[in-house]
Design a protein around this motif. Sequence first.
Motif, PDB file in Angstrom:
ATOM      1  N   GLN A   1       2.145 -90.034  57.629  1.00  0.00           N
ATOM      2  CA  GLN A   1       1.478 -89.168  56.651  1.00  0.00           C
ATOM      3  C   GLN A   1       2.429 -88.804  55.509  1.00  0.00           C
ATOM      4  O   GLN A   1       2.041 -88.822  54.338  1.00  0.00           O
ATOM      5  CB  GLN A   1       0.964 -87.891  57.326  1.00  0.00           C
ATOM      6  CG  GLN A   1      -0.190 -88.131  58.268  1.00  0.00           C
ATOM      7  CD  GLN A   1      -0.691 -86.853  58.907  1.00  0.00           C
ATOM      8  OE1 GLN A   1      -0.450 -85.756  58.421  1.00  0.00           O
ATOM      9  NE2 GLN A   1      -1.400 -86.993  60.014  1.00  0.00           N
ATOM     10  N   VAL A   2       3.675 -88.500  55.857  1.00  0.00           N
ATOM     11  CA  VAL A   2       4.673 -88.169  54.833  1.00  0.00           C
ATOM     12  C   VAL A   2       4.908 -89.375  53.925  1.00  0.00           C
ATOM     13  O   VAL A   2       4.973 -89.240  52.699  1.00  0.00           O
ATOM     14  CB  VAL A   2       5.996 -87.706  55.495  1.00  0.00           C
ATOM     15  CG1 VAL A   2       7.127 -87.627  54.479  1.00  0.00           C
ATOM     16  CG2 VAL A   2       5.794 -86.359  56.178  1.00  0.00           C
ATOM     17  N   GLU A   3       5.002 -90.556  54.519  1.00  0.00           N
ATOM     18  CA  GLU A   3       5.209 -91.765  53.729  1.00  0.00           C
ATOM     19  C   GLU A   3       4.051 -91.988  52.755  1.00  0.00           C
ATOM     20  O   GLU A   3       4.265 -92.318  51.585  1.00  0.00           O
ATOM     21  CB  GLU A   3       5.370 -92.965  54.657  1.00  0.00           C
ATOM     22  CG  GLU A   3       5.743 -94.237  53.941  1.00  0.00           C
ATOM     23  CD  GLU A   3       6.010 -95.390  54.894  1.00  0.00           C
ATOM     24  OE1 GLU A   3       6.072 -96.526  54.406  1.00  0.00           O
ATOM     25  OE2 GLU A   3       6.143 -95.159  56.112  1.00  0.00           O
TER      26      GLU A   3
ATOM     27  N   ALA B   1       2.032 -89.671  51.548  1.00  0.00           N
ATOM     28  CA  ALA B   1       2.089 -88.626  50.529  1.00  0.00           C
ATOM     29  C   ALA B   1       3.142 -88.950  49.469  1.00  0.00           C
ATOM     30  O   ALA B   1       2.896 -88.785  48.266  1.00  0.00           O
ATOM     31  CB  ALA B   1       2.390 -87.275  51.184  1.00  0.00           C
ATOM     32  N   GLU B   2       4.299 -89.438  49.897  1.00  0.00           N
ATOM     33  CA  GLU B   2       5.354 -89.807  48.940  1.00  0.00           C
ATOM     34  C   GLU B   2       4.895 -90.944  48.039  1.00  0.00           C
ATOM     35  O   GLU B   2       5.143 -90.938  46.833  1.00  0.00           O
ATOM     36  CB  GLU B   2       6.633 -90.178  49.680  1.00  0.00           C
ATOM     37  CG  GLU B   2       7.312 -88.988  50.322  1.00  0.00           C
ATOM     38  CD  GLU B   2       8.463 -89.363  51.235  1.00  0.00           C
ATOM     39  OE1 GLU B   2       8.636 -90.562  51.547  1.00  0.00           O
ATOM     40  OE2 GLU B   2       9.195 -88.446  51.653  1.00  0.00           O
ATOM     41  N   LEU B   3       4.212 -91.905  48.635  1.00  0.00           N
ATOM     42  CA  LEU B   3       3.695 -93.036  47.862  1.00  0.00           C
ATOM     43  C   LEU B   3       2.655 -92.563  46.841  1.00  0.00           C
ATOM     44  O   LEU B   3       2.666 -92.985  45.680  1.00  0.00           O
ATOM     45  CB  LEU B   3       3.089 -94.072  48.809  1.00  0.00           C
ATOM     46  CG  LEU B   3       2.687 -95.398  48.227  1.00  0.00           C
ATOM     47  CD1 LEU B   3       3.893 -96.117  47.637  1.00  0.00           C
ATOM     48  CD2 LEU B   3       2.059 -96.255  49.302  1.00  0.00           C
TER      49      LEU B   3
ATOM     50  N   LEU C   1       2.469 -89.647  45.477  1.00  0.00           N
ATOM     51  CA  LEU C   1       3.159 -88.921  44.412  1.00  0.00           C
ATOM     52  C   LEU C   1       3.841 -89.878  43.444  1.00  0.00           C
ATOM     53  O   LEU C   1       3.879 -89.621  42.230  1.00  0.00           O
ATOM     54  CB  LEU C   1       4.168 -87.938  45.009  1.00  0.00           C
ATOM     55  CG  LEU C   1       3.539 -86.751  45.744  1.00  0.00           C
ATOM     56  CD1 LEU C   1       4.611 -85.931  46.448  1.00  0.00           C
ATOM     57  CD2 LEU C   1       2.726 -85.876  44.794  1.00  0.00           C
ATOM     58  N   GLU C   2       4.363 -90.988  43.949  1.00  0.00           N
ATOM     59  CA  GLU C   2       4.962 -91.997  43.071  1.00  0.00           C
ATOM     60  C   GLU C   2       3.901 -92.605  42.157  1.00  0.00           C
ATOM     61  O   GLU C   2       4.125 -92.784  40.956  1.00  0.00           O
ATOM     62  CB  GLU C   2       5.626 -93.108  43.886  1.00  0.00           C
ATOM     63  CG  GLU C   2       6.926 -92.699  44.524  1.00  0.00           C
ATOM     64  CD  GLU C   2       7.543 -93.835  45.328  1.00  0.00           C
ATOM     65  OE1 GLU C   2       7.349 -95.010  44.949  1.00  0.00           O
ATOM     66  OE2 GLU C   2       8.205 -93.542  46.330  1.00  0.00           O
TER      67      GLU C   2
ATOM     68  N   ASP D   1       1.086 -91.189  41.272  1.00  0.00           N
ATOM     69  CA  ASP D   1       0.693 -90.130  40.341  1.00  0.00           C
ATOM     70  C   ASP D   1       1.706 -89.985  39.212  1.00  0.00           C
ATOM     71  O   ASP D   1       1.324 -89.799  38.052  1.00  0.00           O
ATOM     72  CB  ASP D   1       0.545 -88.806  41.093  1.00  0.00           C
ATOM     73  CG  ASP D   1       0.087 -87.689  40.183  1.00  0.00           C
ATOM     74  OD1 ASP D   1      -1.020 -87.800  39.614  1.00  0.00           O
ATOM     75  OD2 ASP D   1       0.855 -86.719  40.011  1.00  0.00           O
TER      76      ASP D   1
ATOM     77  N   TYR E   1      10.549 -92.181  37.071  1.00  0.00           N
ATOM     78  CA  TYR E   1      10.841 -92.134  38.502  1.00  0.00           C
ATOM     79  C   TYR E   1      12.320 -91.842  38.707  1.00  0.00           C
ATOM     80  O   TYR E   1      13.169 -92.407  38.041  1.00  0.00           O
ATOM     81  CB  TYR E   1      10.480 -93.462  39.178  1.00  0.00           C
ATOM     82  CG  TYR E   1      10.827 -93.451  40.640  1.00  0.00           C
ATOM     83  CD1 TYR E   1      10.027 -92.768  41.534  1.00  0.00           C
ATOM     84  CD2 TYR E   1      11.974 -94.061  41.107  1.00  0.00           C
ATOM     85  CE1 TYR E   1      10.350 -92.713  42.878  1.00  0.00           C
ATOM     86  CE2 TYR E   1      12.306 -94.027  42.448  1.00  0.00           C
ATOM     87  CZ  TYR E   1      11.487 -93.341  43.325  1.00  0.00           C
ATOM     88  OH  TYR E   1      11.822 -93.284  44.653  1.00  0.00           O
TER      89      TYR E   1
ATOM     90  N   THR F   1      15.818 -90.968  45.076  1.00  0.00           N
ATOM     91  CA  THR F   1      16.477 -89.956  45.896  1.00  0.00           C
ATOM     92  C   THR F   1      17.915 -90.409  46.157  1.00  0.00           C
ATOM     93  O   THR F   1      18.243 -91.589  45.998  1.00  0.00           O
ATOM     94  CB  THR F   1      15.750 -89.795  47.244  1.00  0.00           C
ATOM     95  OG1 THR F   1      15.892 -91.017  47.993  1.00  0.00           O
ATOM     96  CG2 THR F   1      14.275 -89.455  47.060  1.00  0.00           C
TER      97      THR F   1
ATOM     98  N   GLU G   1      17.822 -93.313  48.478  1.00  0.00           N
ATOM     99  CA  GLU G   1      17.405 -94.555  47.817  1.00  0.00           C
ATOM    100  C   GLU G   1      18.542 -95.119  46.969  1.00  0.00           C
ATOM    101  O   GLU G   1      18.782 -96.325  46.968  1.00  0.00           O
ATOM    102  CB  GLU G   1      16.176 -94.309  46.940  1.00  0.00           C
ATOM    103  CG  GLU G   1      14.913 -94.026  47.731  1.00  0.00           C
ATOM    104  CD  GLU G   1      13.760 -93.551  46.885  1.00  0.00           C
ATOM    105  OE1 GLU G   1      12.612 -93.870  47.231  1.00  0.00           O
ATOM    106  OE2 GLU G   1      13.990 -92.855  45.861  1.00  0.00           O
TER     107      GLU G   1
END
Length: 78
Positions: free
Chosen positions: A21-23, A25-27, A29-30, A32, A40, A43, A46
Amino acid sequence: MTTKILQDAMRRVEAWPEAAQVELAELALEIDAGFSGEAYRATPEERAGIERGLNDAGEGRFATDEQVRAAFDKFRRV
């Protein structure tokens, strides 16, 4: 994509493990950020991975075709 399809997907996601789920959500947001015109920003983790990859490439360390196939097969099974 219609609202119904998105709602359907989100109901299914609720049953996923938290890490997945976190993955997602992060995707999201990217994606968006791409629509909002924001740049971009990688992190620290990364950036460290990018640096390792560049160092490995500079030293000629590459995965074999078989290793690449095995990695893709592993992630396709998840």
